[in-house]
Design an enzyme around this catalytic site. Sequence first.
Site, PDB file in Angstrom:
ATOM      1  N   VAL A 113     -52.892  29.479  20.813  1.00  0.00           N
ATOM      2  CA  VAL A 113     -51.762  28.645  20.390  1.00  0.00           C
ATOM      3  C   VAL A 113     -50.685  29.452  19.657  1.00  0.00           C
ATOM      4  O   VAL A 113     -49.688  28.882  19.224  1.00  0.00           O
ATOM      5  CB  VAL A 113     -52.227  27.471  19.496  1.00  0.00           C
ATOM      6  CG1 VAL A 113     -53.114  26.509  20.271  1.00  0.00           C
ATOM      7  CG2 VAL A 113     -52.954  27.983  18.247  1.00  0.00           C
ATOM      8  N   LYS A 160     -51.435  32.124  17.121  1.00  0.00           N
ATOM      9  CA  LYS A 160     -51.773  32.573  15.758  1.00  0.00           C
ATOM     10  C   LYS A 160     -51.319  34.001  15.497  1.00  0.00           C
ATOM     11  O   LYS A 160     -50.744  34.296  14.455  1.00  0.00           O
ATOM     12  CB  LYS A 160     -53.276  32.468  15.513  1.00  0.00           C
ATOM     13  CG  LYS A 160     -53.832  31.071  15.446  1.00  0.00           C
ATOM     14  CD  LYS A 160     -55.264  31.068  14.943  1.00  0.00           C
ATOM     15  CE  LYS A 160     -56.181  32.001  15.717  1.00  0.00           C
ATOM     16  NZ  LYS A 160     -56.303  31.639  17.149  1.00  0.00           N
ATOM     17  N   LYS A 201     -57.884  40.515  10.215  1.00  0.00           N
ATOM     18  CA  LYS A 201     -58.544  39.623  11.172  1.00  0.00           C
ATOM     19  C   LYS A 201     -60.035  39.902  11.056  1.00  0.00           C
ATOM     20  O   LYS A 201     -60.516  40.944  11.538  1.00  0.00           O
ATOM     21  CB  LYS A 201     -58.037  39.873  12.586  1.00  0.00           C
ATOM     22  CG  LYS A 201     -58.509  38.827  13.591  1.00  0.00           C
ATOM     23  CD  LYS A 201     -57.800  38.988  14.928  1.00  0.00           C
ATOM     24  CE  LYS A 201     -58.286  37.973  15.944  1.00  0.00           C
ATOM     25  NZ  LYS A 201     -57.924  36.581  15.578  1.00  0.00           N
ATOM     26  N   GLU A 221     -56.019  36.209   9.637  1.00  0.00           N
ATOM     27  CA  GLU A 221     -55.985  35.432  10.878  1.00  0.00           C
ATOM     28  C   GLU A 221     -57.399  35.132  11.346  1.00  0.00           C
ATOM     29  O   GLU A 221     -58.190  36.034  11.619  1.00  0.00           O
ATOM     30  CB  GLU A 221     -55.244  36.184  11.987  1.00  0.00           C
ATOM     31  CG  GLU A 221     -55.136  35.345  13.251  1.00  0.00           C
ATOM     32  CD  GLU A 221     -54.718  36.140  14.468  1.00  0.00           C
ATOM     33  OE1 GLU A 221     -55.007  35.693  15.595  1.00  0.00           O
ATOM     34  OE2 GLU A 221     -54.127  37.222  14.306  1.00  0.00           O
ATOM     35  N   GLY A 243     -59.750  31.465  16.785  1.00  0.00           N
ATOM     36  CA  GLY A 243     -59.823  30.120  17.343  1.00  0.00           C
ATOM     37  C   GLY A 243     -59.370  29.063  16.356  1.00  0.00           C
ATOM     38  O   GLY A 243     -58.543  29.317  15.473  1.00  0.00           O
TER      39      GLY A 243
END
Length: 230
Positions: free
Chosen positions: A13, A15, A37, A116, A119
């Site tokens: 989406v 991110k 991340k 981040e 999902g």
Amino acid sequence: MHGVFITGTDTGVGKTWTACALATRLTERGVRVGVYKPVCSGAEIDSAGKPHWSDVDRLCNSIGRRIDPEVVCPQRFLAPLAPPVAAEAEGGRVDAGQLRSGIDWWRGRVDVLLVEGAGGLLSPLTESETNLDLARDLGFPLLVVAANRLGTVNHTLLTLHCAQTHGLTAAGVVLCDCAAELDPSAESNAELLLRFAEIPWLGTLAFGSRQIVTRRGVPRGLDWWHPGFG
């Protein structure tokens, strides 16, 4: 060290694009920014047979300085599957402790850390934990990224409701244009979200753009910790 945990309403989406846009904008404003991340899966194999993770590469490049990819993302797995499944395919496991301790390297080096997730908010990170569990333990507010398309109002409201139910604070929402051609709902999604939820900050990221803009069309970073933010 201030921080924000960037989660999505789903995978794919925007991110990483959102995290990079924020990192670039804040860096331009003189803020020392870190990007982290905790875990990722789904590698690309280059012509030399070496795996690399494009999201990690983008995050490293977004802060304009050379950072070891292992600092940005300590746990990386090859298969394009949920991290615990991808790790199991390699005969390993996601290290839950390292998901949390990975932020320690950044302390004292940055003013704000952009974390981040992988999902959506309830996507599994380990055999027994989701992004929600990690976000709650890190203690950073959430930035929810949603694709600006039909269905996003429901997905975003569900994510915000889940966060609120579990005691997480939402710093804001970014609607990300994930395609050059948008469906008709893109014109009304922002207004519907503001009508049905209390969202402190709402920005949009146009397809191919590197700047998040407010509803007034002003490019900015998500520096909610400064007095007068709005």
